[in-house]
Design a protein around this motif. Structure first.
Motif, PDB file in Angstrom:
ATOM      1  N   TYR A  31       3.188   7.319   3.065  1.00 37.45           N
ATOM      2  CA  TYR A  31       1.961   6.495   2.906  1.00 37.45           C
ATOM      3  C   TYR A  31       2.044   7.572   1.146  1.00 37.45           C
ATOM      4  O   TYR A  31       1.980   8.347   0.800  1.00 37.45           O
ATOM      5  N   ASP A  98      -0.736   3.082   1.605  1.00 44.77           N
ATOM      6  CA  ASP A  98      -0.235   1.553   0.677  1.00 44.77           C
ATOM      7  C   ASP A  98       1.904   2.557   1.618  1.00 44.77           C
ATOM      8  O   ASP A  98       2.241   3.891   1.590  1.00 44.77           O
ATOM      9  N   LYS A 101       4.936   0.916  -1.369  1.00 38.58           N
ATOM     10  CA  LYS A 101       5.351   0.824  -2.547  1.00 38.58           C
ATOM     11  C   LYS A 101       6.486   1.835  -2.839  1.00 38.58           C
ATOM     12  O   LYS A 101       6.588   2.885  -2.357  1.00 38.58           O
ATOM     13  N   SER A 108      -2.002  -3.804  -5.359  1.00 34.85           N
ATOM     14  CA  SER A 108      -2.638  -3.654  -4.178  1.00 34.85           C
ATOM     15  C   SER A 108      -2.190  -2.776  -3.581  1.00 34.85           C
ATOM     16  O   SER A 108      -0.869  -2.265  -2.869  1.00 34.85           O
ATOM     17  N   TYR A 109      -2.663  -1.995  -2.213  1.00 37.13           N
ATOM     18  CA  TYR A 109      -2.826  -1.453  -0.915  1.00 37.13           C
ATOM     19  C   TYR A 109      -3.488  -1.718   0.395  1.00 37.13           C
ATOM     20  O   TYR A 109      -3.572  -3.014   0.378  1.00 37.13           O
ATOM     21  N   ASP A 110      -2.263  -1.736   1.105  1.00 33.94           N
ATOM     22  CA  ASP A 110      -2.929  -1.790   2.458  1.00 33.94           C
ATOM     23  C   ASP A 110      -3.384  -1.327   3.563  1.00 33.94           C
ATOM     24  O   ASP A 110      -4.651  -1.797   4.462  1.00 33.94           O
TER      25      ASP A 110
END
Length: 122
Positions: A31, A98, A101, A108-110
Motif C-alpha cells: 500500500y 491505497d 497508486k 483519493s485513497y481506498d
C-alpha cells in the motif's frame, strides 16, 4: 486494511509531534500510505504520502521542510513527524492507504483511518 491513527494532541507553536498509523491486515507493504488533514470549515487536504518501500515521499508545499513521513513495514506502521508546528497546522489528521497508486500520492485513497486531533496554540 484497517487503519488506526494516534499521537495527536495540544502543542505550542514551534513544537513537535509525531503521529502514528497502525495498519491491520496483510500486505502492508503493498500500500501507498498518505496523511491528510481537515481544519474546521475547510476541505480535507493532502499532507504527505510515501511509497510502498518508503523510498519515495511527497509533501504538500505548506509542510515541506517541517514534516517527515516514514514507514516501518515490519511493524505495519506509518509515521508523520511534525516539527516547527504552526497554528495553521491545527486540524484533524487522517492516515489513508491505497493499493493502486503509482506516481501521484495525492487524491483519493481506498482506505481511511479515524482522525487524530492536532491543536497548535499560538
Amino acid at each position: 486494511v484497517q487503519l488506526q491513527a494516534c499521537g495527536g494532541g495540544l502543542v505550542e507553536a514551534g513544537g513537535s509531534l509525531t503521529l502514528s498509523c497502525a495498519a491491520s491486515g496483510q500486505n502492508f507493504g503493498s500500500y501507498v500510505m498518505g496523511w491528510f488533514r481537515q481544519a474546521p470549515g475547510k476541505l480535507r487536504e493532502f499532507v504527505a504520502g510515501i511509497g510502498r518501500s518508503g523510498g519515495r515521499s511527497d509533501y504538500a508545499n505548506s509542510v515541506k521542510g517541517r514534516f517527515t513521513v516514514s514507514r516501518d513495514n515490519a511493524k505495519n506502521t506509518v509515521y508523520l513527524q511534525m516539527n516547527s508546528l504552526k497554528p495553521d497546522d491545527t486540524a484533524v489528521y487522517y492516515c489513508a492507504a491505497d493499493q493502486f497508486k503509482v506516481v501521484d500520492y495525492t487524491g483519493s485513497y481506498d482506505y481511511w483511518g479515524q482522525g487524530t486531533q492536532v491543536t497548535v496554540s499560538s
